[in-house]
Write a protein that holds these residues in place. Structure first.
Motif, short mmCIF file in Angstrom:
data_model
loop_
_atom_site.label_atom_id
_atom_site.label_comp_id
_atom_site.label_asym_id
_atom_site.label_seq_id
_atom_site.Cartn_x
_atom_site.Cartn_y
_atom_site.Cartn_z
N ILE A 139 4.42 17.02 -2.04
CA ILE A 139 4.07 18.34 -1.53
C ILE A 139 5.27 19.06 -0.91
N LEU A 140 5.84 18.47 0.15
CA LEU A 140 6.85 19.17 0.94
C LEU A 140 8.13 19.45 0.15
N LEU A 141 8.68 18.44 -0.52
CA LEU A 141 9.93 18.64 -1.25
C LEU A 141 9.79 19.63 -2.40
N PRO A 142 8.75 19.51 -3.25
CA PRO A 142 8.59 20.52 -4.31
C PRO A 142 8.45 21.94 -3.78
N VAL A 143 7.69 22.11 -2.68
CA VAL A 143 7.52 23.45 -2.10
C VAL A 143 8.86 23.99 -1.61
N MET A 144 9.65 23.16 -0.93
CA MET A 144 10.95 23.60 -0.43
C MET A 144 11.88 23.97 -1.57
N ILE A 145 11.87 23.17 -2.62
CA ILE A 145 12.75 23.43 -3.76
C ILE A 145 12.34 24.72 -4.47
N LEU A 146 11.04 24.91 -4.69
CA LEU A 146 10.57 26.12 -5.37
C LEU A 146 10.86 27.37 -4.54
N ASN A 147 10.83 27.23 -3.23
CA ASN A 147 11.09 28.38 -2.35
C ASN A 147 12.58 28.69 -2.19
N LYS A 148 13.39 27.64 -2.07
CA LYS A 148 14.81 27.83 -1.74
C LYS A 148 15.77 27.49 -2.88
N GLY A 149 15.28 26.79 -3.89
CA GLY A 149 16.18 26.34 -4.95
C GLY A 149 16.80 27.47 -5.74
N PRO A 164 0.82 -1.21 0.00
CA PRO A 164 0.00 0.00 0.00
C PRO A 164 0.86 1.26 0.00
N ASP A 165 0.29 2.32 -0.56
CA ASP A 165 1.02 3.58 -0.63
C ASP A 165 1.27 4.12 0.78
N ASN A 166 2.44 4.70 0.99
CA ASN A 166 2.81 5.28 2.27
C ASN A 166 2.38 6.74 2.27
N PRO A 167 1.36 7.11 3.06
CA PRO A 167 0.85 8.48 3.02
C PRO A 167 1.91 9.52 3.38
N LEU A 168 2.77 9.21 4.36
CA LEU A 168 3.80 10.16 4.77
C LEU A 168 4.81 10.37 3.65
N LEU A 169 5.21 9.29 3.00
CA LEU A 169 6.15 9.39 1.89
C LEU A 169 5.53 10.17 0.73
#
Length: 235
Positions: free
Chosen positions: A19-29, A8-13
């Protein structure tokens, strides 16, 4: 040979990668990469995750495929220099498509509620089918599936409207006199803002709505076949 089902898919992963990684990259990349490369790197995370998820669950997870299409549209619009209302429309496209697909399925032999909720690995479908046959309530069960599917389609249309409204507020027109790099940097910030806000203000409420819908579906099926809800679950 025994066929093993994918885990089953891991909701946290899923939340972290999509969500979290793309947002961080768009903000800080932008501090380390060009705006164009920042956007491409941010899009790669949900793109790769969706691709591998669809490959593993090809026979049952078409949402991931639509998600990939959505990401491709996002990249095309951004790299094509479009902004503003175009992205607001884009944010409404995916839930609208899903809404119409779910709505259309209500009058088929496999309504969306049946595909999503009647999972034989979760529900004791053999017991449900046995009780439906014994009580001659198959038509009533189909009616419940159809009604639940209609409510499910409504949730997608609500999501489309909410995404469009949110997109209009976030994706403001970018000054064309700015350099392409500055325009892309501003757009990346808007995309990060939209990704996070859409999850917090649209996705979470709809997840709650879906949970309530599943609960009501189980309660109606339980009353229909006169079996406790706990007994409906696969042990």
């Amino acid at each position: 040979m025994k066929v093993t089902n994918p885990p089953p898919d891991n909701p946290l992963l899923s939340l972290t990668v999509n969500i979290l990684l793309p947002v961080m990259i768009l903000n800080k990349g932008g501090h380390y990469l060009t705006p164009q490369l920042t956007l491409l790197v941010a899009l790669c995370f949900p793109l790769i995750y969706g691709a591998q998820d669809w490959i593993r669950r090809r026979h049952k997870n078409y949402v991931s495929l639509l998600g990939l299409v959505n990401i491709m549209i996002t990249g095309s619009l951004a790299l094509g220099g479009l902004n503003g209302i175009w992205f607001a429309f884009k944010e409404a496209v995916l839930p609208s498509i899903l809404g119409f697909l779910v709505l259309g399925s209500a009058w088929t032999k496999s309504p969306a509620a049946k595909l999503l909720f009647c999972n034989p690995h979760v529900l004791n479908m053999s017991l449900i089918e046995e009780r439906l046959l014994a009580t001659a309530r198959e038509l009533d069960f189909q009616r419940i599936l159809r009604q639940t599917t209609l409510w499910l389609s409504l949730s997608f249309f609500i999501s489309a409207g909410a995404n469009f409204t949110l997109g209009l507020r976030i994706f403001e027109a970018i000054d064309s006199h700015l350099s392409p790099e500055e325009q892309m940097k501003i757009l990346n910030g808007q995309l990060a803002h939209m990704t996070w806000m859409a999850f917090a203000m649209v996705a979470l409420p709809l997840m709650l709505f879906s949970g309530i819908l599943i609960y009501l579906f189980l309660k109606r099926v339980s009353a229909l076949i006169e079996v406790p809800v706990d007994a409906l679950m696969k042990s």
